[in-house]
Design an enzyme around this catalytic site. Structure first.
Site, PDB file in Angstrom:
ATOM      1  N   CYS A   2     -12.780   4.041  -3.971  1.00  0.00           N
ATOM      2  CA  CYS A   2     -11.528   4.004  -4.717  1.00  0.00           C
ATOM      3  C   CYS A   2     -11.459   2.662  -5.448  1.00  0.00           C
ATOM      4  O   CYS A   2     -11.574   1.602  -4.829  1.00  0.00           O
ATOM      5  CB  CYS A   2     -10.341   4.171  -3.762  1.00  0.00           C
ATOM      6  SG  CYS A   2      -8.762   3.750  -4.521  1.00  0.00           S
ATOM      7  N   CYS A   5      -8.727   0.290  -4.071  1.00  0.00           N
ATOM      8  CA  CYS A   5      -9.108  -0.256  -2.759  1.00  0.00           C
ATOM      9  C   CYS A   5     -10.128  -1.373  -2.937  1.00  0.00           C
ATOM     10  O   CYS A   5     -10.045  -2.419  -2.281  1.00  0.00           O
ATOM     11  CB  CYS A   5      -9.644   0.838  -1.843  1.00  0.00           C
ATOM     12  SG  CYS A   5      -8.354   1.884  -1.119  1.00  0.00           S
ATOM     13  N   ASP A  28      -2.739  -5.348 -15.472  1.00  0.00           N
ATOM     14  CA  ASP A  28      -3.503  -4.198 -15.964  1.00  0.00           C
ATOM     15  C   ASP A  28      -4.577  -4.678 -16.944  1.00  0.00           C
ATOM     16  O   ASP A  28      -4.351  -5.569 -17.760  1.00  0.00           O
ATOM     17  CB  ASP A  28      -2.553  -3.201 -16.651  1.00  0.00           C
ATOM     18  CG  ASP A  28      -3.180  -1.834 -16.810  1.00  0.00           C
ATOM     19  OD1 ASP A  28      -2.733  -0.898 -16.114  1.00  0.00           O
ATOM     20  OD2 ASP A  28      -4.116  -1.701 -17.635  1.00  0.00           O
ATOM     21  N   HIS A  44      -4.085   2.969   1.328  1.00  0.00           N
ATOM     22  CA  HIS A  44      -4.394   3.981   0.323  1.00  0.00           C
ATOM     23  C   HIS A  44      -3.522   5.223   0.496  1.00  0.00           C
ATOM     24  O   HIS A  44      -3.557   5.887   1.525  1.00  0.00           O
ATOM     25  CB  HIS A  44      -5.874   4.402   0.379  1.00  0.00           C
ATOM     26  CG  HIS A  44      -6.210   5.423  -0.662  1.00  0.00           C
ATOM     27  ND1 HIS A  44      -6.854   5.101  -1.844  1.00  0.00           N
ATOM     28  CD2 HIS A  44      -5.935   6.751  -0.732  1.00  0.00           C
ATOM     29  CE1 HIS A  44      -6.971   6.204  -2.579  1.00  0.00           C
ATOM     30  NE2 HIS A  44      -6.418   7.226  -1.926  1.00  0.00           N
ATOM     31  N   HIS A  99       0.264   3.691  -7.622  1.00  0.00           N
ATOM     32  CA  HIS A  99       0.557   2.382  -8.211  1.00  0.00           C
ATOM     33  C   HIS A  99       1.735   2.508  -9.153  1.00  0.00           C
ATOM     34  O   HIS A  99       2.019   3.592  -9.671  1.00  0.00           O
ATOM     35  CB  HIS A  99      -0.667   1.825  -8.940  1.00  0.00           C
ATOM     36  CG  HIS A  99      -1.230   2.765  -9.961  1.00  0.00           C
ATOM     37  ND1 HIS A  99      -2.077   3.807  -9.622  1.00  0.00           N
ATOM     38  CD2 HIS A  99      -1.047   2.853 -11.298  1.00  0.00           C
ATOM     39  CE1 HIS A  99      -2.394   4.475 -10.714  1.00  0.00           C
ATOM     40  NE2 HIS A  99      -1.771   3.933 -11.754  1.00  0.00           N
TER      41      HIS A  99
HETATM   42  P1  5GP Z   1      -2.639   5.432 -14.375  1.00  0.00           P
HETATM   43  O1  5GP Z   1      -3.094   6.007 -15.675  1.00  0.00           O
HETATM   44  O2  5GP Z   1      -3.436   5.975 -13.208  1.00  0.00           O
HETATM   45  O3  5GP Z   1      -1.167   5.490 -14.151  1.00  0.00           O
HETATM   46  O4  5GP Z   1      -2.930   3.876 -14.473  1.00  0.00           O
HETATM   47  C1  5GP Z   1      -4.147   3.288 -14.173  1.00  0.00           C
HETATM   48  C2  5GP Z   1      -4.135   1.924 -14.818  1.00  0.00           C
HETATM   49  O5  5GP Z   1      -5.162   1.152 -14.247  1.00  0.00           O
HETATM   50  C3  5GP Z   1      -4.363   1.957 -16.335  1.00  0.00           C
HETATM   51  O6  5GP Z   1      -3.250   1.365 -16.997  1.00  0.00           O
HETATM   52  C4  5GP Z   1      -5.649   1.146 -16.502  1.00  0.00           C
HETATM   53  O7  5GP Z   1      -5.650   0.338 -17.649  1.00  0.00           O
HETATM   54  C5  5GP Z   1      -5.705   0.330 -15.232  1.00  0.00           C
HETATM   55  N1  5GP Z   1      -7.060   0.000 -14.815  1.00  0.00           N
HETATM   56  C6  5GP Z   1      -8.113   0.859 -14.731  1.00  0.00           C
HETATM   57  N2  5GP Z   1      -9.208   0.214 -14.276  1.00  0.00           N
HETATM   58  C7  5GP Z   1      -8.817  -1.070 -14.062  1.00  0.00           C
HETATM   59  C8  5GP Z   1      -9.527  -2.233 -13.582  1.00  0.00           C
HETATM   60  O8  5GP Z   1     -10.711  -2.214 -13.276  1.00  0.00           O
HETATM   61  N3  5GP Z   1      -8.803  -3.381 -13.509  1.00  0.00           N
HETATM   62  C9  5GP Z   1      -7.472  -3.447 -13.834  1.00  0.00           C
HETATM   63  N4  5GP Z   1      -6.868  -4.648 -13.722  1.00  0.00           N
HETATM   64  N5  5GP Z   1      -6.791  -2.371 -14.294  1.00  0.00           N
HETATM   65  C10 5GP Z   1      -7.456  -1.210 -14.399  1.00  0.00           C
HETATM   66 ZN    ZN Z   2      -7.523   3.332  -2.668  1.00  0.00          ZN
END
Ligand code: 5GP
Ligand code: ZN
Length: 113
Positions: A2, A5, A28, A44, A99
Protein backbone atom coordinates in the site's frame (compact mmCIF):
# COMPACT_ATOMS: atom_id res chain seq x y z
CA UNK A 1 1.64 -3.35 -0.76
CA UNK A 2 0.00 0.00 0.00
CA UNK A 3 1.52 3.31 -1.11
CA UNK A 4 0.36 5.27 1.94
CA UNK A 5 1.47 2.54 4.39
CA UNK A 6 4.90 2.78 2.77
CA UNK A 7 4.87 6.60 3.12
CA UNK A 8 3.80 6.31 6.80
CA UNK A 9 6.66 3.85 7.41
CA UNK A 10 9.13 6.20 5.69
CA UNK A 11 9.90 3.73 2.89
CA UNK A 12 8.79 6.38 0.40
CA UNK A 13 9.78 10.00 1.07
CA UNK A 14 7.15 12.65 1.73
CA UNK A 15 6.92 16.22 2.96
CA UNK A 16 5.60 15.85 6.50
CA UNK A 17 3.26 18.50 7.87
CA UNK A 18 2.13 16.88 11.13
CA UNK A 19 2.29 13.48 12.84
CA UNK A 20 1.17 11.80 16.05
CA UNK A 21 0.50 8.22 17.16
CA UNK A 22 -2.67 8.02 15.04
CA UNK A 23 -2.16 10.08 11.91
CA UNK A 24 0.47 11.07 9.37
CA UNK A 25 -0.10 14.27 7.37
CA UNK A 26 1.92 15.19 4.30
CA UNK A 27 1.71 17.39 1.24
CA UNK A 28 0.06 15.96 -1.87
CA UNK A 29 2.52 15.30 -4.69
CA UNK A 30 0.18 16.97 -7.20
CA UNK A 31 -1.36 19.92 -5.32
CA UNK A 32 -4.57 21.41 -6.70
CA UNK A 33 -4.29 24.56 -4.54
CA UNK A 34 -1.53 26.47 -2.67
CA UNK A 35 -2.23 24.20 0.33
CA UNK A 36 -3.04 20.54 -0.37
CA UNK A 37 -2.21 18.24 2.52
CA UNK A 38 -3.33 14.65 3.04
CA UNK A 39 -4.43 13.49 6.50
CA UNK A 40 -3.96 9.72 6.74
CA UNK A 41 -4.69 7.36 9.65
CA UNK A 42 -1.63 5.29 10.54
CA UNK A 43 -3.83 2.19 10.71
CA UNK A 44 -4.76 0.92 7.26
CA UNK A 45 -8.45 1.28 6.39
CA UNK A 46 -9.39 0.90 2.72
CA UNK A 47 -11.94 3.71 2.78
CA UNK A 48 -14.52 5.37 5.05
CA UNK A 49 -16.80 2.32 4.77
CA UNK A 50 -14.00 0.18 6.13
CA UNK A 51 -13.46 2.75 8.94
CA UNK A 52 -17.18 2.79 9.76
CA UNK A 53 -17.22 -0.99 10.13
CA UNK A 54 -14.08 -1.28 12.25
CA UNK A 55 -14.05 -1.21 16.05
CA UNK A 56 -11.16 1.25 15.99
CA UNK A 57 -12.60 3.38 13.20
CA UNK A 58 -14.33 5.91 15.46
CA UNK A 59 -11.18 6.51 17.48
CA UNK A 60 -9.16 7.11 14.32
CA UNK A 61 -11.87 9.34 12.83
CA UNK A 62 -11.78 11.52 15.96
CA UNK A 63 -8.03 11.78 15.59
CA UNK A 64 -8.42 12.65 11.90
CA UNK A 65 -10.65 15.62 12.78
CA UNK A 66 -8.16 16.89 15.35
CA UNK A 67 -5.32 16.46 12.84
CA UNK A 68 -7.24 18.41 10.20
CA UNK A 69 -7.49 21.29 12.69
CA UNK A 70 -3.74 21.03 13.41
CA UNK A 71 -2.88 21.03 9.71
CA UNK A 72 -5.12 24.05 9.09
CA UNK A 73 -3.34 25.94 11.90
CA UNK A 74 0.13 24.91 10.71
CA UNK A 75 -0.71 25.99 7.15
CA UNK A 76 -2.30 29.28 8.26
CA UNK A 77 -5.77 28.54 6.92
CA UNK A 78 -7.55 30.82 9.43
CA UNK A 79 -10.09 32.02 6.89
CA UNK A 80 -11.22 28.54 5.87
CA UNK A 81 -10.45 25.50 3.82
CA UNK A 82 -12.09 22.45 2.25
CA UNK A 83 -11.85 18.79 3.30
CA UNK A 84 -12.46 16.12 0.66
CA UNK A 85 -12.68 12.35 0.95
CA UNK A 86 -12.96 10.34 -2.23
CA UNK A 87 -14.53 6.94 -1.50
CA UNK A 88 -14.31 4.01 -3.89
CA UNK A 89 -13.85 3.84 -7.64
CA UNK A 90 -16.86 5.98 -8.55
CA UNK A 91 -15.88 8.48 -5.84
CA UNK A 92 -12.56 9.04 -7.57
CA UNK A 93 -10.41 7.28 -4.96
CA UNK A 94 -7.08 6.24 -6.46
CA UNK A 95 -5.13 5.25 -3.33
CA UNK A 96 -7.02 2.61 -1.37
CA UNK A 97 -5.88 3.73 2.09
CA UNK A 98 -8.42 6.16 3.51
CA UNK A 99 -7.27 9.80 3.44
CA UNK A 100 -8.65 13.32 3.70
CA UNK A 101 -7.55 16.13 1.42
CA UNK A 102 -7.16 19.49 3.19
CA UNK A 103 -7.27 22.12 0.46
CA UNK A 104 -6.91 25.87 0.84
CA UNK A 105 -4.72 28.94 0.65
CA UNK A 106 -7.02 30.36 -2.01
CA UNK A 107 -10.67 31.47 -2.05
CA UNK A 108 -12.55 28.34 -3.10
CA UNK A 109 -15.79 28.52 -5.03
CA UNK A 110 -19.07 27.48 -3.42
CA UNK A 111 -19.47 24.79 -6.09
CA UNK A 112 -18.38 21.41 -4.81
CA UNK A 113 -17.85 19.83 -8.22
P1 5GP B 1 -7.45 10.09 -4.13
O1 5GP B 1 -7.59 10.31 -5.60
O2 5GP B 1 -7.26 8.62 -3.80
O3 5GP B 1 -8.50 10.74 -3.30
O4 5GP B 1 -6.13 10.85 -3.71
C1 5GP B 1 -4.85 10.32 -3.79
C2 5GP B 1 -3.89 11.48 -3.74
O5 5GP B 1 -2.61 10.99 -3.45
C3 5GP B 1 -3.80 12.26 -5.06
O6 5GP B 1 -4.16 13.62 -4.83
C4 5GP B 1 -2.34 12.10 -5.45
O7 5GP B 1 -1.78 13.25 -6.03
C5 5GP B 1 -1.67 11.75 -4.14
N1 5GP B 1 -0.48 10.92 -4.30
C6 5GP B 1 -0.38 9.80 -5.07
N2 5GP B 1 0.86 9.27 -4.95
C7 5GP B 1 1.52 10.07 -4.08
C8 5GP B 1 2.87 10.03 -3.55
O8 5GP B 1 3.68 9.17 -3.86
N3 5GP B 1 3.20 11.03 -2.69
C9 5GP B 1 2.32 12.01 -2.31
N4 5GP B 1 2.77 12.96 -1.46
N5 5GP B 1 1.06 12.08 -2.80
C10 5GP B 1 0.68 11.12 -3.66
ZN1 ZN C 1 -2.22 1.36 3.73
Amino acid sequence: MCLFCDIIEGKIPSTKVYENDYVYCFDDIKPVAPVHTLVVPKKHFDDIRDMANSEEGSKYMGEVIKAIDEVAKIKGLETGFRVINNCGADGGQTVMHVHYHVIGGIKLTEKMI
